[in-house]
Write an enzyme that holds these catalytic residues in place. Sequence first.
Site, PDB file in Angstrom:
ATOM      1  N   THR A 302      60.531  20.730  12.022  1.00  0.00           N
ATOM      2  CA  THR A 302      61.068  22.002  12.481  1.00  0.00           C
ATOM      3  C   THR A 302      62.239  21.736  13.413  1.00  0.00           C
ATOM      4  O   THR A 302      62.192  20.805  14.228  1.00  0.00           O
ATOM      5  CB  THR A 302      59.983  22.837  13.205  1.00  0.00           C
ATOM      6  OG1 THR A 302      60.553  24.077  13.627  1.00  0.00           O
ATOM      7  CG2 THR A 302      59.404  22.118  14.396  1.00  0.00           C
ATOM      8  N   HIS A 355      44.946  14.466  17.461  1.00  0.00           N
ATOM      9  CA  HIS A 355      44.364  13.285  18.108  1.00  0.00           C
ATOM     10  C   HIS A 355      42.980  12.948  17.549  1.00  0.00           C
ATOM     11  O   HIS A 355      42.429  11.885  17.871  1.00  0.00           O
ATOM     12  CB  HIS A 355      44.281  13.538  19.615  1.00  0.00           C
ATOM     13  CG  HIS A 355      44.274  12.287  20.447  1.00  0.00           C
ATOM     14  ND1 HIS A 355      44.499  11.031  19.926  1.00  0.00           N
ATOM     15  CD2 HIS A 355      44.063  12.095  21.780  1.00  0.00           C
ATOM     16  CE1 HIS A 355      44.425  10.134  20.885  1.00  0.00           C
ATOM     17  NE2 HIS A 355      44.162  10.756  22.031  1.00  0.00           N
TER      18      HIS A 355
END
Length: 384
Positions: A302, A355
């Site tokens: 993006t 994560h």
Amino acid sequence: MDITIPELGESITEGTISSWMKKVGDAVKNGELLLELETDKVNLEITAQSDGVLDKINKQSGETVKVGETVGTIAAIAAPEVERGQAAVSEMPIKSEPKERNPASSPDHTPDKDFTASPSLRKRAREKGIDLNSQTTPDPIATNQDNADSARPIERQRMSRRRLTIAKRLVEAQRTAAMLTTFNEVDMTAILDIRTRRKQAFREKHDVGLGFMSFFIKAVVGGLKSFPILNAEIDKEEIVIKQYYDIGIAVAAKEGLVVPVVRGVDRLSFAEIERRIKELANKARSNSLALTDLQGGTFTITNGGVFGSLFSTPILNAPQVGILGMHTIQKRPMAMDDDQIENRPMMYIALSYDHRIVDGSDAVRFLVTVKELLEDPESLLLEG
């Protein structure tokens, strides 16, 4: 003949009617546009499957409909019947206007003035212990508050289905993923130099501009090859690592953010990537993307820099586990060695990652790899 909602594609089971192009009584022809349907991903056109007259509308604009649901009917009515129907309508008696309501029947009416209190005024009156029914004029304290409210106008807009979906997906991504963001910065000197020297010849040869995105896509592919865990997704208790590279490019369209996918970018040249990005961006802005343009994707890029963003933390495009954020290029003083400082065109880059399966060390090293490839663009021919 029933007008039904057709199959809309993979994972799409419902949509919202954005507008009817015809009204009841209008003649329609086979293949003529009847209504527009807004889905979570794209807008679709529903056309007539036969000639006739739109006889009935079951679902109005703004209502949600499911696949297979009947939203209206088309009747095959002969011309004489239509004429008789119109004559019957013209002969129907006209209903008389309802009698004017007695102002005194209004609960907040005052004897000398036709005054109806707003909810905020009534609340204020209760707080002040004022009986609006017994007052010849409203209490000044109460009216002042109401006037203050009316002096601050607001506008309410119904959220589009796509905007609601975007909101839901963004919140869901933050709720379900253990999302972290790491940052770095890129010296864009080498890329800017290549674009300055080659952009004219590139356009003349390929009929497309040489933008930044092709460099970043190639650099991301190089990073994903070195750290394939960022080209993966979680499926229940398994990690699915993709061995292909379909990169989603976030595009700001009128209806909201969409992420069309450039497929097999590792096998495409710079010109092919730029051409494909241009095609998808044009389709996004003209609201003509197909579902296949949006499905899949293994990683997303993006570019908030086109709007002037200097720094941001992009949100994951689930079920992907990585998204790279580009930002605006800004000249900053950089220490070249112990004795020399130069103004260099720098860009902050951000990697948000899940994560749950991506360790911080892998995320940081992936971003360093992307940085190094961008600062040495010739290496993109080998690594990207």
